[in-house]
Write a protein that holds these residues in place. Structure first.
Motif, PDB file in Angstrom:
ATOM      1  N   UNK A 146     -22.840   0.752 -19.367  1.00 39.89           N
ATOM      2  CA  UNK A 146     -21.866  -0.077 -19.767  1.00 39.89           C
ATOM      3  C   UNK A 146     -21.981  -1.390 -20.487  1.00 39.89           C
ATOM      4  N   UNK A 147     -23.396  -2.014 -19.984  1.00 36.45           N
ATOM      5  CA  UNK A 147     -23.799  -3.049 -20.591  1.00 36.45           C
ATOM      6  C   UNK A 147     -24.494  -2.737 -22.070  1.00 36.45           C
ATOM      7  N   UNK A 148     -25.352  -1.811 -22.409  1.00 38.96           N
ATOM      8  CA  UNK A 148     -25.604  -1.336 -23.605  1.00 38.96           C
ATOM      9  C   UNK A 148     -24.440  -1.005 -24.458  1.00 38.96           C
ATOM     10  N   UNK A 149     -23.386  -0.420 -24.096  1.00 41.86           N
ATOM     11  CA  UNK A 149     -22.300  -0.270 -24.820  1.00 41.86           C
ATOM     12  C   UNK A 149     -21.529  -1.273 -25.318  1.00 41.86           C
ATOM     13  N   UNK A 150     -21.696  -2.409 -24.482  1.00 41.78           N
ATOM     14  CA  UNK A 150     -20.938  -3.753 -24.890  1.00 41.78           C
ATOM     15  C   UNK A 150     -22.051  -4.655 -25.632  1.00 41.78           C
ATOM     16  N   UNK A 151     -23.160  -4.036 -25.803  1.00 36.98           N
ATOM     17  CA  UNK A 151     -24.076  -4.899 -27.024  1.00 36.98           C
ATOM     18  C   UNK A 151     -25.126  -5.654 -26.341  1.00 36.98           C
ATOM     19  N   UNK A 152     -25.354  -5.498 -24.906  1.00 39.92           N
ATOM     20  CA  UNK A 152     -26.414  -6.342 -24.432  1.00 39.92           C
ATOM     21  C   UNK A 152     -27.758  -5.591 -24.925  1.00 39.92           C
TER      22      UNK A 152
END
Length: 379
Positions: A146-152
């Protein structure tokens, strides 16, 4: 470099090993606490001047135990009062894998947070339950994706070893799983049983069964080997990162540089003065309302104490302590001040003592406390 640490002392649950300043969030005056946090920041800025920050780290407790609205309020306070540059070189927040919704992640992302630190500890579900964690292995994957998908693009995973009933095989599997996520940073700490924890009470009753000391040393060797094989370089005793993605905030501590400490139980170190804030939430709020500052203790650090701290903090870094930087900071030679200590540690094979620096050897990392203790009280 200047940094700010902000403490959120609330948790949805209390882990069996944790001795940080923390309280069950239910029935706590969270919004009143955030108001007091704002007052502390405003009063500190008025006293010291507007800081030019390089890093902000929001830890706990569990910052992500705050509601979405409370997180937004916290981020608004940080931006209005501390006025961090955009983008800040490092703006980090600790997160629990089980309470990190897409909505909370978006609040953090929109506020400029660019580094997340996930409290994973282990990928063994049975072991997670044994240490008082409520998330499961699958929650880590869900939150990470989820964090990766939001660009973290800068995520750290916190792991532990030396846990009750943990074997080398358990640790090996956890490390492999952690490395499969291809995070940018890994913190891997050995369990230390602290007073006032569930584990301490169990140990007092003879009901806490931990790996033997030699097995714990094997575990640490395994951690270093696994990270090295994965090209994740060790830059501090317990911390490993891809090149250029070391924790800038933690390097502030280990380099013995200035940092603000905001919130209940937080420690600060500004202009040679170390401060410790009151821990209990109500006491913290009352002190802010009565005096404007929540200090439980302030201490002007002597030059001798600064030098000792420079060594036992700086030696945690694999780069060690720079002799040139030491001389520039303190106006004296590291070699002359600690000649016999350096000689003794070098003879034991615990340090590398070169013309430019002092750093731990492989054996020195295994016996770090012996090395750090050798410098204490020498001056």
């Amino acid at each position: 470099m200047k940094s700010a640490y902000i403490h959120i002392p609330f948790c949805e649950h209390i882990c069996h090993y944790c001795d940080f300043n923390k309280y069950f969030i239910q029935s706590q005056p969270v919004d009143e606490y955030l108001n007091s946090l704002e007052k502390e920041m405003i009063n500190t800025v008025a006293k010291t001047g507007q800081p030019k920050l390089d890093t902000i780290f929001i830890g706990g407790g569990t910052p992500t135990s705050l509601s979405e609205a409370q997180l937004e309020k916290l981020m608004d306070i940080v931006h209005r009062v501390l006025k961090p540059s955009s983008p800040l070189p490092e703006f980090a927040v600790e997160a629990n894998p089980d309470d990190l919704s897409a909505e909370k992640l978006k609040v953090l992302k929109d506020a400029g947070v660019n580094r997340l630190s996930f409290g994973v500890q282990t990928f063994e579900d049975d072991l997670l339950k044994k240490i008082g964690r409520v998330h499961k292995k699958k929650d880590v994957f869900t939150s990470f994706e989820r964090a990766r998908a939001l660009g973290f693009e800068n995520i750290s995973l916190d792991l532990m070893f030396g846990l009750p009933g943990q074997t080398l095989e358990h640790l090996d599997q956890s490390l492999q799983t952690a490395l499969s996520l291809n995070a940018e940073h890994y913190s891997v700490y050995s369990l230390i049983v602290e007073p006032k924890t569930v584990f301490y009470n169990l140990m007092q009753k003879g009901r806490l069964h931990l790996p033997a000391q030699d097995q714990e040393a094997e575990m640490y060797e395994l951690v270093m080997r696994q990270m090295s094989d994965a090209n994740i370089h060790q830059y501090e005793i317990s911390n490993f990162a891809k090149p250029g993605l070391e924790s800038k905030h933690n390097l502030t501590y280990w380099s013995n540089e200035d940092y603000f400490g905001f919130g209940a139980g937080a420690h600060g170190y500004i202009n040679g003065v170390r401060t410790v804030n009151a821990g209990p939430v109500k006491h913290y709020i009352d002190l802010i309302n009565e005096k404007g500052f929540p200090y439980r203790d302030t201490h002007e650090v002597t030059k001798e104490e600064q030098i000792e701290e420079e060594l036992f903090l700086g030696l945690r870094k694999t780069a060690g302590v720079s002799k040139k930087r030491f001389f520039e900071k303190y106006g004296c030679s590291l070699d002359e001040l600690f000649a016999h200590v350096l000689r003794g540690l070098s003879d034991k094979g615990l340090i590398h003592n070169t013309e430019s620096s002092v750093s731990l050897t492989h054996n020195g990392k295994l016996l770090g406390n012996e090395v750090f203790g050798a410098f204490l009280g020498e001056l």
